[in-house]
Design an enzyme around this catalytic site. Structure first.
Site, PDB file in Angstrom:
ATOM      1  CB  CYS A 212       1.596  -3.830   5.811  1.00  0.00           C
ATOM      2  SG  CYS A 212      -0.069  -4.118   5.539  1.00  0.00           S
TER       3      CYS A 212
ATOM      4  CG  HIS B 161      -0.705  -0.133   2.575  1.00  0.00           C
ATOM      5  ND1 HIS B 161       0.412   1.336   3.296  1.00  0.00           N
ATOM      6  CD2 HIS B 161      -0.022  -1.364   4.104  1.00  0.00           C
ATOM      7  CE1 HIS B 161       0.652   1.102   4.310  1.00  0.00           C
ATOM      8  NE2 HIS B 161       0.824  -0.365   4.542  1.00  0.00           N
TER       9      HIS B 161
END
Length: 237
Positions: A182, A166
């Site tokens: 992440c 992301h």
């Protein structure tokens, strides 16, 4: 009537004064990703530190057995490679999991989203609550959202792994071990990758210590060539 006109003039003056207040004097509630907590206060308009230049998006030449379109992430070196045809790839700088939150393995892109909302996992909320930090159950997408401009949701065995590739509203963290697992990218980079990746894309993550790196890829040189578009990634042209 004269009193009414006077009161109206006062109200207009107050409204103008409020709109003329400098941005630094206005407060808002925002998520401070460095402190990992919600904060009520002002945001200074100072220039934030930029990532090291070596993490800029760069065309490179690599050797790999992975198919065209595959994403390779080297968490030790803090690079993400999008594999193209003829030994070419686009290399991006990334931020990765902090100590205790790094990982490796193969997954696939299950879905993708523009300006994604953020739903912190229950375990993350519990972990942060124990530190005195209260995370929201959900946060709408937007410039202040920690997931940034785009997100690729990583799946394993058809199920959401809760890991994502992301964007970030804190680009100076690129090249660092800052996340809870992440993979974060600069917003302009994740937007570029997003346009050239489709659901089902294979993602290979090389974990801590670089174990198995040589069997996955070798970066041979920094190359200068026209980066292929979406159709080229599919058909190898």
């Amino acid at each position: 009537m004269k009193n009414l006109r006077l009161a109206g003039a006062v109200l207009v003056s107050l409204a103008a004064l409020g709109s003329a207040l400098p941005a630094a004097a206005q407060t808002t509630r925002y998520y401070d990703h460095t402190e990992q907590r919600w904060t009520q206060g002002t945001r200074e308009t100072r220039a934030m530190p930029a990532p090291d230049k070596r993490f800029a998006r760069t065309p490179v030449l690599i050797s790999t057995r992975e198919k065209v379109g595959t994403i390779i992430i080297d968490t030790d070196r803090k690079f993400l490679y999008h594999v193209h045809a003829d030994g070419k790839a686009t290399r991006y700088g990334v931020g990765v999991g902090k100590e205790g939150f790094s990982w490796g393995g193969a997954m696939s892109v299950g879905r993708k989203a523009e300006w994604p909302g953020w739903t912190p996992p229950a375990r993350m909320r519990e972990r942060e609550r124990a530190k005195g930090r209260i995370l929201p159950a959900y946060m709408e997408g937007g410039p202040n959202n920690p997931l940034g401009a785009r997100a690729l949701y990583l799946y394993r065995g058809g199920k959401d792994s809760l890991f994502r590739i992301h964007g970030t509203n804190q680009p100076w963290t690129i090249g660092q071990n800052m996340s809870s697992g992440c993979i974060r990218m600069m917003n302009e980079d994740v937007s570029h990758l997003y346009e050239n990746v489709s659901p089902g894309t294979k993602v290979v993550v090389i974990g801590p210590g670089g174990a198995g790196r040589d069997a996955v890829y070798t970066e041979k040189a920094v190359g200068r060539y026209k980066q292929p578009g979406f159709l080229a990634n599919i058909f190898g042209g």
